[in-house]
Design a protein around this motif. Structure first.
Motif, PDB file in Angstrom:
ATOM      1  N   CYS A  22      30.449  20.401  -0.871  1.00  0.00           N
ATOM      2  CA  CYS A  22      31.523  20.172   0.091  1.00  0.00           C
ATOM      3  C   CYS A  22      31.614  21.427   0.962  1.00  0.00           C
ATOM      4  O   CYS A  22      32.047  22.477   0.473  1.00  0.00           O
ATOM      5  CB  CYS A  22      32.835  19.912  -0.625  1.00  0.00           C
ATOM      6  SG  CYS A  22      34.264  19.745   0.471  1.00  0.00           S
ATOM      7  N   VAL A  23      31.187  21.294   2.201  1.00  0.00           N
ATOM      8  CA  VAL A  23      31.201  22.430   3.115  1.00  0.00           C
ATOM      9  C   VAL A  23      32.439  22.361   3.991  1.00  0.00           C
ATOM     10  O   VAL A  23      32.694  21.333   4.636  1.00  0.00           O
ATOM     11  CB  VAL A  23      29.939  22.449   3.988  1.00  0.00           C
ATOM     12  CG1 VAL A  23      29.990  23.620   4.959  1.00  0.00           C
ATOM     13  CG2 VAL A  23      28.689  22.532   3.120  1.00  0.00           C
ATOM     14  N   ALA A  30      42.445  32.365   3.052  1.00  0.00           N
ATOM     15  CA  ALA A  30      41.925  33.106   1.906  1.00  0.00           C
ATOM     16  C   ALA A  30      42.299  32.416   0.600  1.00  0.00           C
ATOM     17  O   ALA A  30      41.593  32.527  -0.401  1.00  0.00           O
ATOM     18  CB  ALA A  30      42.453  34.535   1.936  1.00  0.00           C
ATOM     19  N   ILE A  31      43.459  31.756   0.623  1.00  0.00           N
ATOM     20  CA  ILE A  31      43.930  31.083  -0.587  1.00  0.00           C
ATOM     21  C   ILE A  31      43.985  29.580  -0.324  1.00  0.00           C
ATOM     22  O   ILE A  31      44.673  29.131   0.585  1.00  0.00           O
ATOM     23  CB  ILE A  31      45.314  31.607  -1.005  1.00  0.00           C
ATOM     24  CG1 ILE A  31      45.235  33.103  -1.314  1.00  0.00           C
ATOM     25  CG2 ILE A  31      45.838  30.829  -2.210  1.00  0.00           C
ATOM     26  CD1 ILE A  31      46.567  33.728  -1.614  1.00  0.00           C
ATOM     27  N   ASN A  32      43.248  28.853  -1.101  1.00  0.00           N
ATOM     28  CA  ASN A  32      43.317  27.395  -1.028  1.00  0.00           C
ATOM     29  C   ASN A  32      42.830  26.847  -2.361  1.00  0.00           C
ATOM     30  O   ASN A  32      42.337  27.589  -3.211  1.00  0.00           O
ATOM     31  CB  ASN A  32      42.484  26.852   0.141  1.00  0.00           C
ATOM     32  CG  ASN A  32      41.073  27.399   0.150  1.00  0.00           C
ATOM     33  OD1 ASN A  32      40.374  27.328  -0.860  1.00  0.00           O
ATOM     34  ND2 ASN A  32      40.645  27.928   1.285  1.00  0.00           N
ATOM     35  N   ARG A  33      43.015  25.568  -2.542  1.00  0.00           N
ATOM     36  CA  ARG A  33      42.632  24.936  -3.794  1.00  0.00           C
ATOM     37  C   ARG A  33      41.757  23.727  -3.501  1.00  0.00           C
ATOM     38  O   ARG A  33      42.053  22.930  -2.620  1.00  0.00           O
ATOM     39  CB  ARG A  33      43.870  24.504  -4.577  1.00  0.00           C
ATOM     40  CG  ARG A  33      44.672  25.655  -5.155  1.00  0.00           C
ATOM     41  CD  ARG A  33      45.931  25.155  -5.828  1.00  0.00           C
ATOM     42  NE  ARG A  33      46.932  24.753  -4.864  1.00  0.00           N
ATOM     43  CZ  ARG A  33      47.762  23.736  -5.062  1.00  0.00           C
ATOM     44  NH1 ARG A  33      47.680  23.012  -6.165  1.00  0.00           N
ATOM     45  NH2 ARG A  33      48.662  23.438  -4.146  1.00  0.00           N
ATOM     46  N   ARG A  71      32.748  27.168  -6.752  1.00  0.00           N
ATOM     47  CA  ARG A  71      32.891  27.483  -5.340  1.00  0.00           C
ATOM     48  C   ARG A  71      32.078  28.714  -4.976  1.00  0.00           C
ATOM     49  O   ARG A  71      31.884  29.607  -5.798  1.00  0.00           O
ATOM     50  CB  ARG A  71      34.368  27.733  -5.010  1.00  0.00           C
ATOM     51  CG  ARG A  71      35.266  26.572  -5.282  1.00  0.00           C
ATOM     52  CD  ARG A  71      36.688  26.873  -4.896  1.00  0.00           C
ATOM     53  NE  ARG A  71      36.814  27.181  -3.468  1.00  0.00           N
ATOM     54  CZ  ARG A  71      37.961  27.268  -2.829  1.00  0.00           C
ATOM     55  NH1 ARG A  71      39.087  27.041  -3.481  1.00  0.00           N
ATOM     56  NH2 ARG A  71      37.991  27.567  -1.553  1.00  0.00           N
ATOM     57  N   ASP A  72      31.638  28.728  -3.753  1.00  0.00           N
ATOM     58  CA  ASP A  72      31.013  29.900  -3.160  1.00  0.00           C
ATOM     59  C   ASP A  72      31.818  30.187  -1.893  1.00  0.00           C
ATOM     60  O   ASP A  72      31.562  29.609  -0.834  1.00  0.00           O
ATOM     61  CB  ASP A  72      29.548  29.623  -2.838  1.00  0.00           C
ATOM     62  CG  ASP A  72      28.824  30.858  -2.307  1.00  0.00           C
ATOM     63  OD1 ASP A  72      29.520  31.784  -1.808  1.00  0.00           O
ATOM     64  OD2 ASP A  72      27.599  30.900  -2.377  1.00  0.00           O
ATOM     65  N   ASN A  73      32.815  31.043  -2.020  1.00  0.00           N
ATOM     66  CA  ASN A  73      33.715  31.288  -0.903  1.00  0.00           C
ATOM     67  C   ASN A  73      32.995  31.919   0.291  1.00  0.00           C
ATOM     68  O   ASN A  73      33.373  31.712   1.430  1.00  0.00           O
ATOM     69  CB  ASN A  73      34.883  32.157  -1.344  1.00  0.00           C
ATOM     70  CG  ASN A  73      35.818  31.418  -2.277  1.00  0.00           C
ATOM     71  OD1 ASN A  73      35.968  30.194  -2.190  1.00  0.00           O
ATOM     72  ND2 ASN A  73      36.455  32.143  -3.182  1.00  0.00           N
ATOM     73  N   ALA A  74      31.959  32.698   0.015  1.00  0.00           N
ATOM     74  CA  ALA A  74      31.205  33.301   1.113  1.00  0.00           C
ATOM     75  C   ALA A  74      30.559  32.231   1.996  1.00  0.00           C
ATOM     76  O   ALA A  74      30.349  32.440   3.184  1.00  0.00           O
ATOM     77  CB  ALA A  74      30.157  34.246   0.566  1.00  0.00           C
ATOM     78  N   TYR A  79      31.305  22.907  -5.011  1.00  0.00           N
ATOM     79  CA  TYR A  79      30.274  22.102  -5.647  1.00  0.00           C
ATOM     80  C   TYR A  79      30.870  21.322  -6.815  1.00  0.00           C
ATOM     81  O   TYR A  79      31.847  21.739  -7.427  1.00  0.00           O
ATOM     82  CB  TYR A  79      29.145  22.991  -6.181  1.00  0.00           C
ATOM     83  CG  TYR A  79      28.510  23.881  -5.161  1.00  0.00           C
ATOM     84  CD1 TYR A  79      28.949  25.192  -4.991  1.00  0.00           C
ATOM     85  CD2 TYR A  79      27.493  23.414  -4.344  1.00  0.00           C
ATOM     86  CE1 TYR A  79      28.381  26.016  -4.040  1.00  0.00           C
ATOM     87  CE2 TYR A  79      26.913  24.236  -3.388  1.00  0.00           C
ATOM     88  CZ  TYR A  79      27.361  25.544  -3.248  1.00  0.00           C
ATOM     89  OH  TYR A  79      26.788  26.358  -2.294  1.00  0.00           O
ATOM     90  N   LEU A  80      30.248  20.214  -7.111  1.00  0.00           N
ATOM     91  CA  LEU A  80      30.553  19.482  -8.332  1.00  0.00           C
ATOM     92  C   LEU A  80      29.208  19.196  -9.008  1.00  0.00           C
ATOM     93  O   LEU A  80      28.443  18.351  -8.550  1.00  0.00           O
ATOM     94  CB  LEU A  80      31.305  18.183  -8.048  1.00  0.00           C
ATOM     95  CG  LEU A  80      31.759  17.425  -9.297  1.00  0.00           C
ATOM     96  CD1 LEU A  80      32.839  18.241 -10.041  1.00  0.00           C
ATOM     97  CD2 LEU A  80      32.309  16.042  -8.943  1.00  0.00           C
TER      98      LEU A  80
END
Length: 115
Positions: A22-23, A30-33, A71-74, A79-80
């Motif tokens: 999921c892109v 900065a903060i999310n879920r 997650r890869d925040n960068a 991902y699942l």
């Protein structure tokens, strides 16, 4: 505004694996879920994996030990990872992002588990 695009779905045999991506693009805080949901014909959309406000990830009982949300925040990507897939995992999988008071959904990606 945030846009979410899922990919990685497809046809897989029982016992197989898939990794959904999921892109996110747009204004990413900065903060999310993040969460993953799925929907099968005739049933309501159900959550599969949810990242809580404190960070821990909850999984619906039927996928515990088989699915992993990461997650890869960068890369602004979630991902699942889905292992040991079963026919009952078949459905359209959606990612959801909660950012502040806003909720965003992707368009979904089809996962079919069948021999």
């Amino acid at each position: 505004q945030v846009q979410l695009v899922e990919s990685g779905g497809g046809l897989v045999e029982p016992g197989g694996s898939l990794t959904l991506s999921c892109v996110a693009s747009g204004t990413i805080a900065a903060i999310n879920r993040m969460a993953w949901y799925r929907q099968t014909p005739g049933r309501q959309r159900e959550w599969v994996a949810i990242q809580t406000g404190g960070g821990p990830i909850n999984y619906i009982d039927s996928v515990k030990g088989r699915f992993t949300l990461s997650r890869d925040n960068a890369k602004s990507t979630g991902y699942l990872q889905m292992n040991s897939l079963k026919p009952e995992d078949t459905g359209v999988y959606y990612c959801r992002l909660i950012q502040g008071d806003n909720v965003y959904w992707g368009q979904g990606t089809q996962v079919t588990v069948s021999s």
